[in-house]
Design a protein around this motif. Structure first.
Motif, mmCIF file in Angstrom:
data_model
loop_
_atom_site.group_PDB
_atom_site.id
_atom_site.type_symbol
_atom_site.label_atom_id
_atom_site.label_comp_id
_atom_site.label_asym_id
_atom_site.label_seq_id
_atom_site.Cartn_x
_atom_site.Cartn_y
_atom_site.Cartn_z
ATOM 1 N N GLN A 1 27.487 23.866 -0.712
ATOM 2 C CA GLN A 1 26.010 24.094 -0.821
ATOM 3 C C GLN A 1 25.459 25.530 -1.174
ATOM 4 O O GLN A 1 24.476 25.720 -1.661
ATOM 5 N N ALA A 2 26.190 26.279 -0.878
ATOM 6 C CA ALA A 2 26.204 27.886 -1.075
ATOM 7 C C ALA A 2 26.289 28.402 -2.645
ATOM 8 O O ALA A 2 26.049 29.284 -3.232
ATOM 9 N N GLY A 3 27.049 27.190 -3.229
ATOM 10 C CA GLY A 3 27.603 27.433 -4.607
ATOM 11 C C GLY A 3 28.724 28.215 -4.715
ATOM 12 O O GLY A 3 29.231 28.666 -5.949
ATOM 13 N N VAL A 4 29.611 28.609 -3.757
ATOM 14 C CA VAL A 4 30.945 29.331 -3.857
ATOM 15 C C VAL A 4 31.736 28.479 -4.465
ATOM 16 O O VAL A 4 32.578 28.727 -5.177
ATOM 17 N N ILE A 5 31.989 27.218 -3.922
ATOM 18 C CA ILE A 5 32.630 25.988 -4.741
ATOM 19 C C ILE A 5 31.652 25.410 -5.762
ATOM 20 O O ILE A 5 30.753 24.716 -5.412
ATOM 21 N N ASP A 6 31.794 25.574 -7.006
ATOM 22 C CA ASP A 6 31.072 25.013 -7.907
ATOM 23 C C ASP A 6 31.206 23.677 -8.352
ATOM 24 O O ASP A 6 30.198 22.737 -8.296
ATOM 25 N N ARG A 7 32.443 23.223 -8.192
ATOM 26 C CA ARG A 7 32.819 21.942 -8.423
ATOM 27 C C ARG A 7 34.317 21.575 -8.120
ATOM 28 O O ARG A 7 35.001 22.675 -8.378
ATOM 29 N N ARG A 8 34.675 20.474 -8.176
ATOM 30 C CA ARG A 8 36.174 20.091 -8.024
ATOM 31 C C ARG A 8 36.697 19.266 -9.231
ATOM 32 O O ARG A 8 36.010 18.262 -9.427
ATOM 33 N N VAL A 9 37.507 19.576 -10.133
ATOM 34 C CA VAL A 9 38.105 19.004 -11.076
ATOM 35 C C VAL A 9 39.342 18.595 -11.276
ATOM 36 O O VAL A 9 40.293 19.303 -10.264
ATOM 37 N N ALA A 10 39.826 18.056 -12.128
ATOM 38 C CA ALA A 10 41.423 17.826 -12.228
ATOM 39 C C ALA A 10 41.657 18.684 -13.615
ATOM 40 O O ALA A 10 40.919 18.654 -14.561
ATOM 41 N N LEU A 11 42.944 19.278 -13.546
ATOM 42 C CA LEU A 11 43.084 20.080 -14.630
ATOM 43 C C LEU A 11 44.292 19.559 -15.508
ATOM 44 O O LEU A 11 45.287 19.009 -14.917
ATOM 45 N N LEU A 12 44.142 19.341 -16.693
ATOM 46 C CA LEU A 12 44.730 18.547 -17.591
ATOM 47 C C LEU A 12 45.651 19.521 -18.371
ATOM 48 O O LEU A 12 45.525 20.514 -18.594
ATOM 49 N N ASP A 13 47.051 18.830 -18.525
ATOM 50 C CA ASP A 13 47.844 19.240 -19.597
ATOM 51 C C ASP A 13 47.402 19.060 -21.043
ATOM 52 O O ASP A 13 47.361 17.887 -21.429
ATOM 53 N N PRO A 14 47.061 20.256 -21.727
ATOM 54 C CA PRO A 14 46.624 20.156 -23.211
ATOM 55 C C PRO A 14 47.385 19.439 -23.963
ATOM 56 O O PRO A 14 47.082 18.621 -24.772
ATOM 57 N N GLN A 15 48.780 19.514 -23.705
ATOM 58 C CA GLN A 15 49.654 18.770 -24.866
ATOM 59 C C GLN A 15 49.740 17.245 -24.563
ATOM 60 O O GLN A 15 49.673 16.584 -25.298
ATOM 61 N N ALA A 16 49.480 17.053 -23.437
ATOM 62 C CA ALA A 16 49.584 15.595 -22.963
ATOM 63 C C ALA A 16 48.412 14.784 -23.193
ATOM 64 O O ALA A 16 48.242 13.464 -23.453
ATOM 65 N N VAL A 17 47.156 15.539 -23.454
ATOM 66 C CA VAL A 17 46.034 14.803 -24.309
ATOM 67 C C VAL A 17 45.666 15.136 -25.599
ATOM 68 O O VAL A 17 44.408 15.274 -26.089
ATOM 69 N N GLY A 18 46.744 15.897 -26.245
ATOM 70 C CA GLY A 18 46.696 16.075 -27.713
ATOM 71 C C GLY A 18 45.880 17.288 -28.015
ATOM 72 O O GLY A 18 45.187 17.265 -29.064
ATOM 73 N N ARG A 19 45.533 18.305 -27.349
ATOM 74 C CA ARG A 19 44.936 19.534 -27.419
ATOM 75 C C ARG A 19 45.681 20.644 -27.126
ATOM 76 O O ARG A 19 45.305 21.651 -26.619
ATOM 77 N N ASP A 20 46.840 20.729 -28.037
ATOM 78 C CA ASP A 20 47.559 21.844 -27.598
ATOM 79 C C ASP A 20 47.742 23.023 -28.547
ATOM 80 O O ASP A 20 48.419 24.020 -28.163
ATOM 81 N N ILE A 21 46.740 23.041 -29.366
ATOM 82 C CA ILE A 21 46.464 24.360 -30.120
ATOM 83 C C ILE A 21 45.227 25.066 -29.424
ATOM 84 O O ILE A 21 44.132 24.589 -29.141
#
Length: 149
Positions: free
Chosen positions: A43-63
């Protein structure tokens, strides 16, 4: 914030999927007060959001490319238009307004040189720019999203 809040934040930065029961056990606090603290931090905005961090190579974004931009126009209107355009480009992961010779630095993620070329063409057509310099990352040596707290 106190030491318990910081302990919660360190744990969530490491793994935001931890159940409240696990967090509570690790910080030696019962579940309900732990949950309340997490809610307050959100609520105070200290935690902005919770996300999953992806492996760039696994999703074809490795450059990874760092794009430095110089502009002749430093007006608030230009900046608003520039910010709107780059925010709409899915390749753009981060944008920073810089001090010094470079006005803006972008971190972009693409899957191929053809993808980068398409991004570059869209960027230079988006708003007037003085100079664009791109640097390609050869290897990611360290990567974290966690702040040292």
């Amino acid at each position: 914030m106190d030491a318990i809040d910081y302990a919660i934040l360190r744990l969530l930065q490491e793994d935001a999927s931890l159940p409240v029961t696990e967090i509570a056990a690790r910080i030696n606090l019962s579940q309900t007060p732990t949950w309340r603290r997490i809610q307050k931090l959100e609520q105070a905005g200290v935690i902005d959001r919770r996300v999953a961090l992806l492996d760039p190579q696994a999703v074809g974004r490795d450059i990874t490319v760092f794009v430095d931009i110089e502009t002749r126009d430093h007006s608030s209107e230009w900046l608003a238009e520039f910010a709107r355009k780059v925010a709409s480009m899915p390749e753009v992961m981060e944008v920073y307004r810089m001090a010094g010779e470079i006005d803006y630095t972008l971190r972009i993620s693409v899957g191929s040189m053809a993808d980068f070329d398409a991004f570059y063409r869209a960027l230079i057509d988006a708003v007037p720019l003085k100079n664009v310099t791109s640097r390609f990352a050869m290897e990611r040596i360290k990567y974290t999203t966690a702040f040292a707290i």
